[in-house]
Design a protein around this motif. Sequence first.
Motif, PDB file in Angstrom:
ATOM      1  N   ARG A  43      57.715  63.556 -88.140  1.00  0.00           N
ATOM      2  CA  ARG A  43      57.595  64.467 -89.199  1.00  0.00           C
ATOM      3  C   ARG A  43      57.416  63.731 -90.477  1.00  0.00           C
ATOM      4  N   GLU A  44      56.722  64.089 -91.454  1.00  0.00           N
ATOM      5  CA  GLU A  44      56.437  63.357 -92.453  1.00  0.00           C
ATOM      6  C   GLU A  44      56.660  64.413 -93.709  1.00  0.00           C
ATOM      7  N   GLY A  45      57.106  64.019 -94.918  1.00  0.00           N
ATOM      8  CA  GLY A  45      57.168  64.500 -96.117  1.00  0.00           C
ATOM      9  C   GLY A  45      55.665  64.946 -96.594  1.00  0.00           C
ATOM     10  N   TYR A  58      54.634  64.702-103.938  1.00  0.00           N
ATOM     11  CA  TYR A  58      53.288  64.848-103.243  1.00  0.00           C
ATOM     12  C   TYR A  58      53.204  63.788-102.195  1.00  0.00           C
ATOM     13  N   ALA A  59      52.918  63.772-101.115  1.00  0.00           N
ATOM     14  CA  ALA A  59      52.471  62.551-100.300  1.00  0.00           C
ATOM     15  C   ALA A  59      50.990  62.357-100.721  1.00  0.00           C
ATOM     16  N   ASP A  60      50.470  61.282-100.727  1.00  0.00           N
ATOM     17  CA  ASP A  60      49.415  60.720-101.293  1.00  0.00           C
ATOM     18  C   ASP A  60      48.198  61.417-100.602  1.00  0.00           C
ATOM     19  N   SER A  61      48.454  61.830 -99.126  1.00  0.00           N
ATOM     20  CA  SER A  61      47.314  62.396 -98.414  1.00  0.00           C
ATOM     21  C   SER A  61      47.123  63.898 -98.752  1.00  0.00           C
ATOM     22  N   TYR A 100      69.891  66.465-106.169  1.00  0.00           N
ATOM     23  CA  TYR A 100      69.014  67.024-106.965  1.00  0.00           C
ATOM     24  C   TYR A 100      67.545  66.468-107.174  1.00  0.00           C
ATOM     25  N   TYR A 101      67.448  65.189-106.665  1.00  0.00           N
ATOM     26  CA  TYR A 101      66.053  64.553-106.731  1.00  0.00           C
ATOM     27  C   TYR A 101      65.360  64.949-105.575  1.00  0.00           C
ATOM     28  N   CYS A 102      63.830  64.772-105.824  1.00  0.00           N
ATOM     29  CA  CYS A 102      63.004  65.061-104.659  1.00  0.00           C
ATOM     30  C   CYS A 102      62.410  63.771-103.837  1.00  0.00           C
ATOM     31  N   SER A 103      62.231  63.733-102.748  1.00  0.00           N
ATOM     32  CA  SER A 103      61.649  62.827-101.877  1.00  0.00           C
ATOM     33  C   SER A 103      60.890  63.108-100.713  1.00  0.00           C
ATOM     34  N   GLY A 104      60.309  62.435-100.049  1.00  0.00           N
ATOM     35  CA  GLY A 104      59.694  62.589 -98.712  1.00  0.00           C
ATOM     36  C   GLY A 104      60.330  62.358 -97.483  1.00  0.00           C
ATOM     37  N   ASP A 105      61.713  61.738 -97.742  1.00  0.00           N
ATOM     38  CA  ASP A 105      62.371  61.276 -96.553  1.00  0.00           C
ATOM     39  C   ASP A 105      63.101  62.563 -96.035  1.00  0.00           C
ATOM     40  N   VAL A 106      63.072  62.444 -94.683  1.00  0.00           N
ATOM     41  CA  VAL A 106      63.621  63.645 -93.791  1.00  0.00           C
ATOM     42  C   VAL A 106      65.121  63.622 -94.191  1.00  0.00           C
ATOM     43  N   THR A 107      65.738  62.417 -94.139  1.00  0.00           N
ATOM     44  CA  THR A 107      67.265  62.251 -94.142  1.00  0.00           C
ATOM     45  C   THR A 107      67.813  62.856 -95.438  1.00  0.00           C
ATOM     46  N   ASP A 108      67.032  62.825 -96.367  1.00  0.00           N
ATOM     47  CA  ASP A 108      67.729  63.370 -97.926  1.00  0.00           C
ATOM     48  C   ASP A 108      67.445  64.909 -97.775  1.00  0.00           C
TER      49      ASP A 108
END
Length: 122
Positions: A43-45, A58-61, A100-108
Amino acid sequence: QVQLVESGGGLVQPGGSLRLSCAVSGFTYYAIGWFRQAPGKEREGVSCISRSDDTTYYADSVKGRFTIVRNNAKNTVYLQMNSLKPEDTAVYYCAAGRYYYCSGDVTDFGSWGQGTQVTVSM
């Protein structure tokens, strides 16, 4: 009861567009992320938006093709996907961020929706 419900997936031709929705109920979220998982892959962000200041990730893709927006009155977050490619094919999930912050990490991210299938094919 914490609930996230995705909708808007489907079959679209390459170059087409889809808009995914994530309806949130039962709590006030800090941030909402969109993730995707293709068969045999992790699974990817994909994207994320914070509730407080509209910070986005946003992911680079997908940069330049996908746009994430939120409607706090409706407690819904949308992912507008344009110029879709076959490699965008996956099950798309929305999830509530732990912080509160954003990321593409599933653990967040904690609570997850059930997913919606997006298929990009001729």
